[in-house]
Motif scaffolding. Structure first.
Motif, PDB file in Angstrom:
ATOM      1  N   LEU A   1       6.223 -19.450   5.000  1.00  9.72           N
ATOM      2  CA  LEU A   1       4.911 -18.794   4.874  1.00  9.72           C
ATOM      3  C   LEU A   1       4.949 -17.435   5.553  1.00  9.72           C
ATOM      4  N   THR A   2       4.455 -16.423   4.844  1.00 11.21           N
ATOM      5  CA  THR A   2       4.532 -15.043   5.303  1.00 11.21           C
ATOM      6  C   THR A   2       3.136 -14.459   5.477  1.00 11.21           C
ATOM      7  N   PRO A   3       2.671 -14.327   6.726  1.00 15.68           N
ATOM      8  CA  PRO A   3       1.370 -13.709   6.967  1.00 15.68           C
ATOM      9  C   PRO A   3       1.374 -12.206   6.624  1.00 15.68           C
ATOM     10  N   VAL A   4       0.277 -11.761   6.028  1.00 19.73           N
ATOM     11  CA  VAL A   4       0.007 -10.349   5.758  1.00 19.73           C
ATOM     12  C   VAL A   4      -1.268 -10.059   6.541  1.00 19.73           C
ATOM     13  N   ILE A   5      -1.122  -9.382   7.672  1.00 22.11           N
ATOM     14  CA  ILE A   5      -2.197  -9.250   8.646  1.00 22.11           C
ATOM     15  C   ILE A   5      -2.670  -7.800   8.774  1.00 22.11           C
ATOM     16  N   ILE A   6      -3.984  -7.611   8.827  1.00 24.12           N
ATOM     17  CA  ILE A   6      -4.554  -6.309   9.175  1.00 24.12           C
ATOM     18  C   ILE A   6      -4.705  -6.340  10.700  1.00 24.12           C
ATOM     19  N   THR A   7      -3.816  -5.645  11.399  1.00 27.10           N
ATOM     20  CA  THR A   7      -3.789  -5.762  12.860  1.00 27.10           C
ATOM     21  C   THR A   7      -4.896  -4.964  13.541  1.00 27.10           C
ATOM     22  N   ASN A   8      -5.487  -4.011  12.834  1.00 34.20           N
ATOM     23  CA  ASN A   8      -6.617  -3.272  13.407  1.00 34.20           C
ATOM     24  C   ASN A   8      -7.916  -3.664  12.694  1.00 34.20           C
TER      25      ASN A   8
ATOM     26  N   VAL B   1       0.840  -1.206   0.000  1.00 35.43           N
ATOM     27  CA  VAL B   1       0.000   0.000   0.000  1.00 35.43           C
ATOM     28  C   VAL B   1       0.874   1.255   0.000  1.00 35.43           C
ATOM     29  N   ASP B   2       0.222   2.390  -0.260  1.00 33.04           N
ATOM     30  CA  ASP B   2       0.847   3.685   0.004  1.00 33.04           C
ATOM     31  C   ASP B   2       0.656   3.937   1.499  1.00 33.04           C
ATOM     32  N   GLY B   3       1.693   4.349   2.185  1.00 33.34           N
ATOM     33  CA  GLY B   3       1.551   4.587   3.615  1.00 33.34           C
ATOM     34  C   GLY B   3       2.852   4.978   4.276  1.00 33.34           C
ATOM     35  N   GLU B   4       2.939   4.675   5.577  1.00 36.39           N
ATOM     36  CA  GLU B   4       4.100   5.030   6.381  1.00 36.39           C
ATOM     37  C   GLU B   4       4.566   3.805   7.160  1.00 36.39           C
ATOM     38  N   ILE B   5       5.870   3.632   7.243  1.00 39.69           N
ATOM     39  CA  ILE B   5       6.446   2.547   8.040  1.00 39.69           C
ATOM     40  C   ILE B   5       6.298   2.936   9.511  1.00 39.69           C
ATOM     41  N   ILE B   6       5.568   2.111  10.264  1.00 38.11           N
ATOM     42  CA  ILE B   6       5.380   2.419  11.688  1.00 38.11           C
ATOM     43  C   ILE B   6       6.246   1.544  12.582  1.00 38.11           C
ATOM     44  N   GLN B   7       6.786   0.469  12.012  1.00 40.17           N
ATOM     45  CA  GLN B   7       7.680  -0.364  12.802  1.00 40.17           C
ATOM     46  C   GLN B   7       8.522  -1.254  11.898  1.00 40.17           C
ATOM     47  N   VAL B   8       9.817  -1.316  12.206  1.00 39.60           N
ATOM     48  CA  VAL B   8      10.706  -2.309  11.625  1.00 39.60           C
ATOM     49  C   VAL B   8      11.268  -3.038  12.835  1.00 39.60           C
TER      50      VAL B   8
ATOM     51  N   ALA C   1      10.000  -8.606  10.461  1.00 38.05           N
ATOM     52  CA  ALA C   1       8.628  -8.101  10.314  1.00 38.05           C
ATOM     53  C   ALA C   1       8.635  -6.577  10.203  1.00 38.05           C
ATOM     54  N   ILE C   2       7.636  -6.080   9.464  1.00 38.20           N
ATOM     55  CA  ILE C   2       7.479  -4.641   9.247  1.00 38.20           C
ATOM     56  C   ILE C   2       6.014  -4.277   9.426  1.00 38.20           C
ATOM     57  N   GLY C   3       5.757  -3.174  10.107  1.00 35.56           N
ATOM     58  CA  GLY C   3       4.408  -2.643  10.261  1.00 35.56           C
ATOM     59  C   GLY C   3       4.245  -1.401   9.399  1.00 35.56           C
ATOM     60  N   ILE C   4       3.106  -1.309   8.701  1.00 28.57           N
ATOM     61  CA  ILE C   4       2.813  -0.187   7.805  1.00 28.57           C
ATOM     62  C   ILE C   4       1.435   0.357   8.143  1.00 28.57           C
ATOM     63  N   ARG C   5       1.300   1.680   8.197  1.00 31.76           N
ATOM     64  CA  ARG C   5      -0.023   2.296   8.327  1.00 31.76           C
ATOM     65  C   ARG C   5      -0.383   2.869   6.964  1.00 31.76           C
ATOM     66  N   ALA C   6      -1.449   2.314   6.376  1.00 27.88           N
ATOM     67  CA  ALA C   6      -1.910   2.763   5.066  1.00 27.88           C
ATOM     68  C   ALA C   6      -2.560   4.141   5.196  1.00 27.88           C
ATOM     69  N   GLU C   7      -2.704   4.815   4.072  1.00 25.13           N
ATOM     70  CA  GLU C   7      -3.301   6.148   4.064  1.00 25.13           C
ATOM     71  C   GLU C   7      -4.728   6.155   4.602  1.00 25.13           C
ATOM     72  N   ASN C   8      -5.431   5.015   4.528  1.00 29.51           N
ATOM     73  CA  ASN C   8      -6.811   4.965   5.031  1.00 29.51           C
ATOM     74  C   ASN C   8      -6.880   4.549   6.511  1.00 29.51           C
ATOM     75  N   GLY C   9      -5.715   4.393   7.156  1.00 29.63           N
ATOM     76  CA  GLY C   9      -5.688   4.040   8.569  1.00 29.63           C
ATOM     77  C   GLY C   9      -5.487   2.561   8.864  1.00 29.63           C
ATOM     78  N   ALA C  10      -5.537   1.706   7.844  1.00 31.14           N
ATOM     79  CA  ALA C  10      -5.312   0.275   8.060  1.00 31.14           C
ATOM     80  C   ALA C  10      -3.874   0.060   8.521  1.00 31.14           C
ATOM     81  N   GLU C  11      -3.704  -0.825   9.500  1.00 30.62           N
ATOM     82  CA  GLU C  11      -2.367  -1.166   9.981  1.00 30.62           C
ATOM     83  C   GLU C  11      -2.059  -2.588   9.542  1.00 30.62           C
ATOM     84  N   ILE C  12      -0.972  -2.730   8.809  1.00 35.25           N
ATOM     85  CA  ILE C  12      -0.628  -3.987   8.148  1.00 35.25           C
ATOM     86  C   ILE C  12       0.692  -4.508   8.705  1.00 35.25           C
ATOM     87  N   LEU C  13       0.679  -5.760   9.096  1.00 36.06           N
ATOM     88  CA  LEU C  13       1.889  -6.423   9.550  1.00 36.06           C
ATOM     89  C   LEU C  13       2.326  -7.415   8.484  1.00 36.06           C
TER      90      LEU C  13
END
Length: 166
Positions: free
Chosen positions: A131-138, A59-66, A72-84
């Motif tokens: 196997l690599t999970p792509v999780i919406i944490t919120n 997604v387009d967004g911001e890295i919130i955690q490495v 693992a990397i956490g990303i906050r998408a422009e719509n507020g979704a948090e992706i792990l």
């Protein structure tokens, strides 16, 4: 005129399509041999069995955690979704071996931007699974989460989920 008054223009800014962060095979989260992911304790999503050692932003967004171990990397998408994006299973035990992060916390990213490279052979031999999970944490903040069909995906190109936030 009525569309402008009664249309759902708000929804369009809250709906987002995630593209595959890895090339490989898309599998359901329930197939991940780890109950934390399979039972959706961290949130809903999908998993990818990678065919190469490169991860890109879904997604387009911001890295919130490495994570310090770079697995693992956490990303906050422009719509507020948090992706792990969690590369492999039990890869935290590798303590960063075989991982190279290309982003840091606070970086802005576009869908398809490189996030990390990793050595698939090291993960295959030293971790539980690739196997690599792509999780919406919120997930509790979502209105809808639609998953694409399973099968082969190409990083940065193939849509894997459509997500609408509250």
């Amino acid at each position: 005129m009525f569309k402008k008054l009664f249309g759902k223009k708000e929804e369009s800014s809250k709906t987002l399509e995630l593209v595959a962060p890895l090339s490989g095979s898309l599998v359901s989260l329930e197939k991940v041999p780890d109950p934390v992911f399979a039972e959706k304790m961290m949130g809903d999503g999908l998993a990818i069995d990678p065919s190469e050692g490169m991860a890109v932003s879904p997604v387009d967004g911001e890295i919130i955690q490495v994570f310090p171990t770079k697995h693992a990397i956490g990303i906050r998408a422009e719509n507020g979704a948090e992706i792990l994006l969690h590369i492999g299973l039990e890869t935290v035990a590798l303590k960063g071996e075989g991982f190279d992060a290309h982003v840091k916390e606070g970086d802005k990213v576009k869908a398809g931007d490189r996030l990390m490279s990793f050595d698939l052979q090291i993960i295959r031999t030293k971790a539980k699974s690739t196997l690599t999970p792509v999780i919406i944490t919120n997930t509790d903040s979502t209105l809808s989460l639609e998953k694409e069909g399973l099968g082969k995906v190409e990083k940065g190109v193939s849509p894997i989920m459509k997500l609408t936030m509250k």
